[in-house]
Design an enzyme around this catalytic site. Structure first.
Site: not given
Ligand code: NAD
Length: 282
Positions: A73, A109
């Protein structure tokens, strides 16, 4: 011919991911020819250093985008052309969109946690919140908590430097004093309206809870990020004494809802995706 969407997920050990089923079933329901491929670094025997090669390959093969998970990420960021403001603020990308020869990184997220929370605990007091865990998920969840208007966040991590880093970023973005580092769970929880678990504790591989059960009381709300299993020891214990709770499924589903929209340009049926996720079992 149905419009096609071709996407995938890059990460390690992702064979059990629910994302392909979740995206493809919704794509089908929306009348799209939707393919979601797993690009599992573990299976391929590759490391994070393969990211540039994999991004180029996906782009050349006509992928519309990629979800990105652990441990990529942060590592993916240097290979992107642009970042959404949220991805930039969090320094983490879980969704890359390929469009017009450009790679744009997004972070869905935090939105996933926020939307799951809004739906599960719409009317709880958003005053003082204690969050356990300030790692990758924790940074996104803490951002969501302050975006949701929680007044003050106390971050507790067994590695206090992680809590300090996340708190510093939050205070820069949301204003000084909104996030503090906590060291004593009993003191912090005693004055809290709710708690969030953003540690891996509660997973089968990491049994237990981040705080002693004796600190829970019925007036506390409890939000969980672990979703495998969906009912963690923390949620089970909290529910047994009457706490209101939000499980980790909300974050998992709603990050996918938003990624689906970014990939396809089509707004998915969030409730249908939520039900599909729930039907997959814990
Ligand atoms: P991570 O390793 O980056 O961070 C975990 C953090 O928790 C670390 O900083 C660690 O020091 C801290 N920690 C561990 N035990 C602790 C304890 N007892 N008290 C306080 N802090 C403690 O991991 P991550 O990527 O942030 O993932 C955490 C969990 O979130 C995992 O279980 C993962 O499955 C889950 N997750 C859920 C979703 C979702 O969509 N629901 C998304 C991402 C991650």
């Amino acid at each position: 011919m149905r419009p096609t969407v071709l996407v995938g997920l890059i990460g390690t050990g992702i064979q059990a991911s629910r994302s392909p089923a979740l995206h493809m079933r919704e794509g089908e329901a929306q009348g799209l020819s939707y393919q979601y491929k797993l690009i599992d670094l573990t299976r391929l025997g590759l490391g994070v250093d393969a990211l540039p090669e994999l991004l180029t390959a996906a782009e050349r093969l006509g992928f519309d985008g990629l979800n990105i998970t652990h441990p990529c990420k942060q590592a993916v960021i240097p290979y992107l052309d642009a970042l959404s403001p949220d991805a930039r603020a969090l320094g983490a990308v879980n969704t890359v969109v390929f469009k017009d020869g450009k790679r744009t990184g997004h972070n869905t997220d935090w939105y996933g946690f926020a939307e799951g929370f809004r739906r599960a605990l719409p009317d709880v007091n958003r005053g003082h919140v204690v969050q356990f865990g300030a790692g990758g998920a924790g940074a996104a969840v803490a951002h969501a908590a302050l975006t949701l208007g929680m007044t003050q966040l106390t971050l507790i991590d067994v590695d206090p430097s992680r809590a300090a880093t996340v708190a510093a970023g939050l205070n820069e973005r949301f204003g000084p004093g909104r996030a503090v580092v906590g060291t004593d769970a009993a003191t912090a929880v005693a004055g809290a309206d709710g708690i969030i678990n953003a540690t891996p504790l509660g997973m089968d591989a990491h049994p237990g809870m981040a705080l002693p059960a004796s600190l829970l009381r019925p007036a506390l709300w409890v939000a969980e990020v672990v979703y495998f299993p969906l009912e963690t020891e923390l949620l089970r214990t909290a529910r047994a004494i009457g706490c209101r709770t939000a499980d980790g499924g909300g974050m998992a589903v709603f990050q996918a809802v938003e990624a689906f929209r970014l990939f396809s340009g089509v707004t998915p049926d969030a409730e249908r995706m939520r039900q599909h996720f729930a039907s997959m079992g814990a």
